[in-house]
Structures are given as structure tokens and as C-alpha cells.
Design an enzyme around this catalytic site. Structure first.
Site, PDB file in Angstrom:
ATOM      1  N   ASP A 256      -3.232   1.632   3.782  1.00 19.01           N
ATOM      2  CA  ASP A 256      -2.817   1.367   2.399  1.00 19.01           C
ATOM      3  C   ASP A 256      -2.825  -0.131   2.107  1.00 19.01           C
ATOM      4  O   ASP A 256      -1.857  -0.673   1.598  1.00 19.01           O
ATOM      5  CB  ASP A 256      -1.437   1.984   2.149  1.00 19.01           C
ATOM      6  CG  ASP A 256      -1.410   3.470   2.481  1.00 19.01           C
ATOM      7  OD1 ASP A 256      -1.448   3.804   3.673  1.00 19.01           O
ATOM      8  OD2 ASP A 256      -1.377   4.291   1.551  1.00 19.01           O
TER       9      ASP A 256
ATOM     10  N   TYR B 138      -7.775   0.056  -3.441  1.00 21.59           N
ATOM     11  CA  TYR B 138      -6.980   0.307  -4.648  1.00 21.59           C
ATOM     12  C   TYR B 138      -7.711  -0.116  -5.917  1.00 21.59           C
ATOM     13  O   TYR B 138      -7.101  -0.408  -6.937  1.00 21.59           O
ATOM     14  CB  TYR B 138      -5.582  -0.330  -4.559  1.00 21.59           C
ATOM     15  CG  TYR B 138      -4.686   0.409  -3.588  1.00 21.59           C
ATOM     16  CD1 TYR B 138      -4.860   0.270  -2.217  1.00 21.59           C
ATOM     17  CD2 TYR B 138      -3.709   1.288  -4.035  1.00 21.59           C
ATOM     18  CE1 TYR B 138      -4.077   0.973  -1.318  1.00 21.59           C
ATOM     19  CE2 TYR B 138      -2.922   1.995  -3.138  1.00 21.59           C
ATOM     20  CZ  TYR B 138      -3.113   1.836  -1.788  1.00 21.59           C
ATOM     21  OH  TYR B 138      -2.344   2.546  -0.903  1.00 21.59           O
TER      22      TYR B 138
ATOM     23  N   HIS C 142       6.163  11.043  -2.165  1.00 16.26           N
ATOM     24  CA  HIS C 142       5.166  11.865  -1.450  1.00 16.26           C
ATOM     25  C   HIS C 142       5.829  12.893  -0.524  1.00 16.26           C
ATOM     26  O   HIS C 142       5.186  13.381   0.415  1.00 16.26           O
ATOM     27  CB  HIS C 142       4.204  11.011  -0.605  1.00 16.26           C
ATOM     28  CG  HIS C 142       3.399  10.027  -1.387  1.00 16.26           C
ATOM     29  ND1 HIS C 142       2.703  10.362  -2.517  1.00 16.26           N
ATOM     30  CD2 HIS C 142       3.163   8.704  -1.194  1.00 16.26           C
ATOM     31  CE1 HIS C 142       2.072   9.295  -2.981  1.00 16.26           C
ATOM     32  NE2 HIS C 142       2.346   8.275  -2.208  1.00 16.26           N
TER      33      HIS C 142
ATOM     34  N   VAL D  83       2.516   6.878   2.581  1.00 19.04           N
ATOM     35  CA  VAL D  83       3.862   6.451   2.219  1.00 19.04           C
ATOM     36  C   VAL D  83       3.950   4.953   2.533  1.00 19.04           C
ATOM     37  O   VAL D  83       3.691   4.550   3.668  1.00 19.04           O
ATOM     38  CB  VAL D  83       4.905   7.241   3.019  1.00 19.04           C
ATOM     39  CG1 VAL D  83       6.315   6.732   2.734  1.00 19.04           C
ATOM     40  CG2 VAL D  83       4.790   8.725   2.718  1.00 19.04           C
TER      41      VAL D  83
HETATM   42 FE   LIG Z   1      -2.252   7.227  -0.329  1.00 19.81          FE
END
Ligand SMILES: [Fe+2]
Ligand SMILES: *[C@@H]1O[C@H](CO)[C@@H](O)[C@H](O)[C@H]1NC(C)=O
Ligand SMILES: *[C@@H]1O[C@H](CO)[C@@H](O)[C@H](O)[C@H]1NC(C)=O
Ligand SMILES: *[C@@H]1O[C@H](CO)[C@@H](O)[C@H](O)[C@H]1NC(C)=O
Ligand SMILES: *[C@@H]1O[C@H](CO)[C@@H](O)[C@H](O)[C@H]1NC(C)=O
Ligand SMILES: *[C@@H]1O[C@H](CO)[C@@H](O)[C@H](O)[C@H]1NC(C)=O
Ligand SMILES: *[C@@H]1O[C@H](CO)[C@@H](O)[C@H](O)[C@H]1NC(C)=O
Length: 469
Positions: free
Chosen positions: A167, A199, A328, A356
Site C-alpha cells: 500500500d 494509488y 476493511h 489495511v
Molecule cells: Fe487495498
């Protein structure tokens, strides 16, 4: 080596003395809280990390990944902005004067009103194990040179160090995470990336120019060591309202994986062997129900893992099967219900996930007794079960998640909402060490750590978490 030991023990002692944590019903919920602003801001487009390399049509966004099943091939990827240019990679072993050539392919794609640069992928086959190679991409001037180390031949006692990032995005925090990974004295040699890369999809029309900036940002690490990819929800890029109906399009064009080498039929789930580890990458957002290609592939794959050759069985997926954060919550439940019995049966050592935006480590537990007629359910201690580690704390623009389920469930050993990265350091067939590093601390400091005993060879021994004693 000895000094490293002394140092590691000092850090552990300090952690115990400082007692940064409070004890709940389950494990530890860290009371550490970030001082800086919690919203992470993307680095501006004119940042140093996004700089286009100088020169006409200079190769950019250079990154490598493993190119076969055992580590003797590398896929080199790069983008040229102005024209296709050369598809050739020139490479040579450190002490060899013989330069070799490998020929790749070039692709372009469109996404809404964005047109990609010329995306090159070139597989270099037939490399020697445990060797440093230099390689060059580009045609004539400018030529750009990089290097990588091939892994040792797979074998049970080959030490090897993996990094873990998830992430990531492209914020100032993302840059800190990459910097901490680079400067960590434990020196990760290959990065297991647990999904959610750029992203770009947080921008209007999933602005694919942010895929390019991300590619330039990670080049400083990903051009020199393989990043092993798994797809997260931010790779789906499904935007039917503007005609983008092919899921994973930008990701698939940009980040190839060696899926065919493990007889997978799609780039999103596959396996590799690297040193003493067998790594299975799962796709949380591709069909995985019974009879799907991914399910059938995994059922074929698990019995084939040779724990004599590669004692460490590691699974990487984006969406965690165990997470006690509110955000989540239980999104990984369908995957857990279907696959957890197999991960226990085949004694997976550790499952890494992201999604997360925080850190969490589980106890060895399973919840596989339940069936709809017996009503038996709830995680129980199980020494055949994997340790679940959520490492979705790379630092993207969505920020951290702080809200946790209370009280802390028994299965949760340690949880904390801080940005950071992990290191999975295999020592030999019986022992591996995991450390979690948060960005606020010094490069050598571990906020949480654990000695893992191999589940196949040492299934009985319980593990002591050093930081939570
Ligand atoms: Fe994700
Ligand atoms: C990103 O980190 C690198 C390495 O620490 C540093 O040189 C660079 O200036 C940073 N860039 C930004 C925009 O923070
Ligand atoms: C290759 O060269 C490097 C640096 O010159 C040296 O340290 C290394 O031992 C050499 N390796 C082999 C296999 O000859
Ligand atoms: C695509 O369209 C958006 C919105 O109309 C605009 O802001 C952007 O500049 C366009 N991008 C390109 C590459 O044309
Ligand atoms: C497993 O690996 C070991 C060590 O490399 C090898 O001797 C053995 O034949 C392999 N077993 C199978 C079933 O392939
Ligand atoms: C359900 O669980 C019970 C008790 O553990 C067991 O006897 C039974 O065989 C299970 N049913 C199925 C269909 O697996
Ligand atoms: C494996 O590594 C651990 C940790 O470094 C060490 O304590 C153990 O003695 C090693 N085992 C063997 C068989 O070398």
C-alpha cells in the site's frame, strides 16, 4: 555478525524497558501514536523522486522482477517517452568481459484520454546463481546502467532476506518507507510487495500519469532488486462509465510476473522459488471460488511444494484473512473460509497481506473446525497454522487507519497504526526472523519482531515474540 546480535538484543531490551505498549485481552495494542499530521500528502509532481532522466528518449521507470521459477531469469521493464527505441538489454556478469544481449517486447496502452509511453519488458534467461550482473537499457545516448544480484540456488539452508512493503503510494511517507527499507541494516535482497502500488486511481479518470511518477519513484530500489508483485484493489482500474472495462489494465501492462513458469494461467496468481523460500502469490480480486482457475491452480501447487528443497512456504495476498482493525473488517473472510484449511494442512509458515493501512501480527491460530451443522467456530491456538502479518502501512495518501476492534481479539498478537516496512530474514531451515520497522524510528530499530520456527520441520516448538514478552 556478533555486534549485530548484541545490538539487536539491546534494542529488544530497550523495548521491554520502555514498555511502549499496553496489555489487552489479546496481545498488544501499541499506544505509540504518530506526531505528524495523519493525512499523507502526495509528493508534488516536480519532486526530485519524480524527475525524468535527462536526454532524448531516456529510459525511465526501470524495474526488475524474477523471470522464471527458480531465480535464474530476470524480467527488466522500462519506459521510453518519445519513441519505442531499443528493445535490447545488454548485460554481463561482474567479472566477465563478455557482454550479452537479450531482446524484449514493447507495448503501449490507452486509458481514457491517457496514452502510455513505450513500455518495454525483456526477460534475461540463463543467469548464474549468486552472481552480480550489470545491465544497460536505452539506445546509444543516453544509455542507463544498473545492476542486480541473482539469488543463490534454491536449497534448504540458504539464508536469504526479503523486504515487505504494501500500500505504498507516492506521498512523503511513501518516500520515508522506501528510504527506511534502503537504509535498514538487515538489507533486504528482494521485496515482496503486498499490493496497492501507485494509488493513481485516486485521481480523476485514474490519472495514469501517476503510474508513471510512481514508476520513477520506485526505480531507485526496484531497478536493483526484484520486486515480487501481487495485485491489490488499487490495481483494478475498472471505470466502465468512461469505457475502461478491462480490470488490471495499467498494472498488467506495466508489471509483468513469471506466472507461466508456475503453470498459472494469469499474471495475478503464481509462485516462485527463491533461495530457501517457496512463495505463493494469491490474487484477492480475481475469482478464487471453488473450480475457478486460481483455485485449481492452488490445489495443484500446494502438494508440489518441496519442503526439503525450500523449507519456507510463504503466501502473499493483498486482503488479509485475519485483521482486527475496523476498516476493511472481514473483507478477507470469503478467502479465509475457502482457503484456510489448505494453508493449515500444508503448513504455510507465514501469510503476508496489506490493504489495511496499519501493522498487525497474529498468533498461530486457525478457525477451520466450523461447518454449518456443528456450529464450532472461533480461532483456536494451532501450531500448524501460519502467522498472519498485515503490512499495509507503506504510506499512501489515504493515511493510516486507527480504529481497532475492542477488546483486542486473542488471535491478535501485536497491532499498531504506524507507517513502516517489514523484513523476513531466513537463517536456515529451522529459523527465520521477522522484524517490523516504523518510519519514526532509527533505521535499525524494530518495533515488533518474532523468531519463526519452520512449520514443516519444527511444527511443535512454540515461538516467543521478543517484543511482546
Ligand atoms: Fe487495498
Ligand atoms: C525522498 O527520499 C530521498 C532519500 O531519502 C531524498 O533524497 C529525497 O529528497 C526525498 N524526496 C522527497 C520529495 O521527499
Ligand atoms: C569479482 O570481482 C569482485 C571485485 O573485483 C571481487 O570482489 C570478487 O571476488 C570477484 N568474484 C569472482 C567470483 O571472481
Ligand atoms: C484528460 O482529461 C482531463 C479532464 O478533462 C484533463 O484534465 C487532462 O489534462 C486530460 N489529460 C490528457 C493527457 O489529455
Ligand atoms: C525435493 O528436493 C530435494 C532436494 O533438492 C530432492 O532431492 C528431491 O528429489 C525433491 N523431491 C521431489 C519429490 O521432487
Ligand atoms: C461437520 O463437523 C462435524 C463435527 O466436527 C463432523 O462430524 C462432520 O463430519 C462435519 N461435516 C462435514 C460435512 O464435514
Ligand atoms: C539456525 O539458525 C538459528 C538462528 O540463527 C541458530 O540458532 C541455529 O543453531 C541454526 N541451526 C542450524 C542447524 O544451523
Amino acid at each position: 555478525m556478533f555486534m549485530k546480535w548484541v545490538y539487536a538484543n539491546l534494542v529488544i531490551l530497550l523495548l521491554i524497558i520502555l514498555n511502549v505498549s499496553e496489555i489487552c485481552e489479546g496481545g498488544i495494542t501499541s499506544s505509540f501514536s504518530r506526531k505528524s499530521n495523519d493525512l499523507s500528502i502526495d509528493m508534488p509532481l516536480d519532486s526530485d523522486v519524480f524527475q525524468v532522466p535527462p536526454g532524448y528518449n531516456a529510459p525511465q521507470q526501470v524495474h526488475i522482477t524474477q523471470g522464471d521459477h527458480i531465480g535464474r531469469a530476470v524480467i527488466v521493464s522500462w519506459t521510453t517517452p518519445d519513441e519505442p527505441g531499443s528493445n535490447t538489454v545488454t548485460y554481463w556478469a561482474e567479472n566477465s568481459t563478455e557482454k550479452k544481449l537479450a531482446e524484449g517486447i514493447v507495448l503501449t496502452y490507452k486509458f481514457v484520454n491517457y496514452t502510455s509511453g513505450y513500455i518495454h519488458h525483456c526477460t534475461i534467461p540463463g543467469l548464474e546463481f549468486d552472481t552480480k550482473y550489470y545491465y544497460e537499457v536505452g539506445s546509444g545516448n543516453p544509455l542507463r546502467q544498473f545492476w542486480f544480484l541473482t539469488p543463490p540456488e534454491p536449497g534448504p539452508d540458504v539464508p536469504y532476506t526479503f523486504g515487505l512493503i504494501g500500500d505504498l503510494g507516492q506521498t512523503h511517507d511513501s518516500n520515508r518507507t522506501v528510504t527506511h527499507y534502503e537504509l535498514n541494516p538487515m538489507k533486504g535482497k528482494t521485496l515482496l510487495f503486498v499490493g496497492d502500488l501507485s494509488y493513481a486511481d485516486n485521481y480523476p479518470n485514474n490519472d495514469n500519469a501517476r503510474w508513471d511518477t510512481w514508476g520513477r519513484f520506485i526505480e531507485r530500489n526496484a531497478a536493483y532488486q526484484p520486486w515480487i508483485w501481487s495485485a491489490g484493489n488499487h490495481e483494478i482500474d475498472f471505470l466502465p462509465k468512461v469505457g475502461e472495462t478491462i480490470p488490471f489494465k495499467p498494472y498488467t501492462y506495466r508489471f509483468p510476473t513469471p506466472y507461466q513458469a508456475s503453470h498459472s494461467t494469469a499474471p495475478y496468481w503464481y509462485s516462485i522459488k527463491r533461495a530457501s523460500a517457496h512463495i505463493i502469490v494469491m490474487a484477492s480480486y480475481s475469482a478464487f471460488g471453488k473450480y475457478t482457475p486460481q483455485y485449481k491452480w492452488l490445489m495443484d501447487e500446494l502438494p508440489k511444494v518441496n519442503r526439503t528443497e525450500t523449507p519456507w512456504l510463504v503466501v502473499v495476498m493483498h486482503c488479509p484473512m485475519y485483521s482486527s482493525y475496523v476498516h476493511h473488517y472481514m473483507e478477507g473472510e470469503t478467502m479465509r473460509v475457502l482457503y484456510e484449511p489448505y494453508f493449515v494442512k500444508y503448513k504455510v509458515d507465514v501469510i503476508f497481506a496489506g490493504h489495511v493501512h496499519a501493522y498487525e501480527r497474529s498468533e498461530r491460530i486457525s478457525n477451520i473446525a466450523y461447518n454449518i451443522s456443528n456450529g464450532v467456530c472461533g480461532p483456536v491456538s494451532d501450531q500448524s497454522a501460519p502467522v498472519y502479518i498485515t503490512i499495509g502501512d507503506g504510506g499512501n495518501l489515504e493515511g493510516l487507519v486507527y480504529e481497532m476492534t475492542q477488546p483486542q481479539p486473542e488471535y491478535s498478537a501485536y497491532r499498531e497504526a504506524s507507517f513502516g516496512h517489514g523484513i523476513f530474514d531466513i537463517k536456515n531451515r529451522s529459523h527465520a526472523y521477522f522484524g517490523w520497522h516504523r518510519n519514526q524510528d532509527g533505521y535499525a530499530v524494530e518495533a515488533d519482531s518474532l523468531w519463526l520456527h519452520n512449520r514443516y520441520w519444527h511444527p511443535i516448538q512454540e515461538e516467543a515474540s521478543v517484543a511482546s514478552m
